[in-house]
Scaffold this motif. Sequence first.
Motif, PDB file in Angstrom:
ATOM      1  N   PRO A 394      -3.729   7.562  -2.439  1.00 27.00           N
ATOM      2  CA  PRO A 394      -3.048   6.334  -2.914  1.00 27.00           C
ATOM      3  C   PRO A 394      -2.976   5.296  -1.803  1.00 27.00           C
ATOM      4  O   PRO A 394      -2.725   5.634  -0.653  1.00 27.00           O
ATOM      5  N   ASN A 395      -3.190   4.046  -2.147  1.00 30.76           N
ATOM      6  CA  ASN A 395      -3.183   2.975  -1.145  1.00 30.76           C
ATOM      7  C   ASN A 395      -2.150   1.901  -1.438  1.00 30.76           C
ATOM      8  O   ASN A 395      -1.416   1.475  -0.558  1.00 30.76           O
ATOM      9  N   GLY A 396      -2.093   1.444  -2.672  1.00 34.51           N
ATOM     10  CA  GLY A 396      -1.175   0.363  -3.034  1.00 34.51           C
ATOM     11  C   GLY A 396       0.002   0.867  -3.836  1.00 34.51           C
ATOM     12  O   GLY A 396      -0.116   1.809  -4.630  1.00 34.51           O
ATOM     13  N   VAL A 397       1.163   0.243  -3.655  1.00 31.52           N
ATOM     14  CA  VAL A 397       2.368   0.597  -4.404  1.00 31.52           C
ATOM     15  C   VAL A 397       3.103  -0.690  -4.754  1.00 31.52           C
ATOM     16  O   VAL A 397       3.143  -1.640  -3.968  1.00 31.52           O
ATOM     17  N   TYR A 398       3.659  -0.712  -5.955  1.00 31.15           N
ATOM     18  CA  TYR A 398       4.366  -1.915  -6.416  1.00 31.15           C
ATOM     19  C   TYR A 398       5.506  -1.457  -7.315  1.00 31.15           C
ATOM     20  O   TYR A 398       5.273  -0.877  -8.385  1.00 31.15           O
ATOM     21  N   TYR A 399       6.742  -1.704  -6.870  1.00 30.60           N
ATOM     22  CA  TYR A 399       7.883  -1.401  -7.737  1.00 30.60           C
ATOM     23  C   TYR A 399       8.332  -2.690  -8.419  1.00 30.60           C
ATOM     24  O   TYR A 399       8.753  -3.642  -7.756  1.00 30.60           O
TER      25      TYR A 399
END
Length: 527
Positions: A394-399
């Motif tokens: 996993p590289n990107g995260v967005y809450y």
Amino acid sequence: MASKRICLSLVFMIITQSVGEDMRSVRMSLMRNRKFQYAGSSCLPFINITTSTIVKCQMACLAQIYCRAASFHQSTSNCELFTDMSNEIANMQTDTDITSMIVITGTRSPPEPTTTTSTTTSSTTTSTTTSSSSSTTTTTTSSTTTSTTSSTSTTTTSTTSTTTTTSSTTSSTSTTITSTTTSTTTSTTSTTTSTTTSITTKTSTTTSTTSTTTTTIQICTWSQTATTIFGSQAGTSGSTLSLLSAPTGMYYDKANNRLIVADMGNQRILQISLNSSPSVATVIAGSNGAGCSLNQFTTIIGVGLDSSGSLYGADYTCNQIVRFPSNSNSATSGTLLGSVAVPALISINQLTNDIYVASYSANAVYKFVGGSGSPVVAAGGNGNGNSLNQFSGPNGVYYDYLYTSSLYVTDLSNNRVMKFPSGSTSATYGTVVAGGNGAGNGTNQLNGPRSIAVDSSGTLYILDTNNNRVQRWLQNATSGTTIVGGTQGTASNQLYWPEALLFDSYYNLLVADRYNNRIQRFNITTC
């Protein structure tokens, strides 16, 4: 005693009036001297306002798209607005101070919200029973009268009427008594008639209601050619305060219209004003050579600000998350928030200051609750794989704390985007919301997605890095659409290994074009 049961017929006098302003109109039925009887809390007014005239009360109802009825009190100038009083018409009461109004269905322009209801009613049983009885009694009496009585005539008339129900009753009584001075025999006949009518009606009604909600999504478009707002338009790297070297993570400081950029190749974090771009940047952390000291970076990837303005940086090589105070500079040493294996991009919930970090090697997303303490697993952490509770790099995260209250993760090597509910843990299974059909450049495919953003309608904007494009993926869609990019190069309509994307306050699309060493802005054209 004689009695009579009378069935009255109610007649509604409906007055229709058009009200219009600013291309809005609605038609209403007016019922003067009548008020709604509030049988329960569901029929209480949702707004009470003061208006000088009944017309302004109608205008207030017109301005509220959920208004279905209104009552105007003449003595107090109080205007009550209701959502639905259709079931209360039969229960109205008399009140000379009040005029009540009902919106005629289908006459509001512009139309009401996009929820339609269809109702089918079938009457299955109706039975009527009528019984009548009549009795007549006649009595004859003989008498002798020696007195003289004059004739008397009396007439009485009574009439009653209302606006919505008209009932008229006229009663005329004439009495005449005549006698002579001689002995006379008078015969009197009395007739009494009693009629009783009983009507019983039984009706069985089955109602089936189907509701369909239609959501209109505004499809925006962006210019296909970008403006370089920082860095080299030609793609040249550099270490001066007007150049970049492999920019990675970004954060948009909306309050100050500033961009925070992880300048990975220069081991620093820059702050760039967008009020007069291109501009000279300011170093707010790092720029002290490669290293893992708390004033250094080796491979800075993720950046962000919390609600108090504190700065966070994720160092991919040093396996650490470092926090810096607001107004920091290159001389400032941060504090260690915590250790995470090979951290990539980060996302901060501005409502709670929870910090989400994608761990590339641990195949997990970690969360620092409230921006402190030891990290806990928010998603994944179950080894490398493609199950719905696993990641592969996993590289990107967005809450998304504004609209969907969900966690989105770009699962790079599985070429997909995963969605998890708020409060998820390592035991939570996510949902594939984009890609997952193998690496490729088809409309239903992604190839190495690295960053993501979500708008108010739940539409995804995905940085499809290996395809050098940005894909728009509507909610519940099975394929995406390319909105910018699609070919590798340095031209203004091209990208080269883009790393991060976001929107500014004008909804322009900003992209960190990593191997072109620049920040590109694709201006919004229609929305």
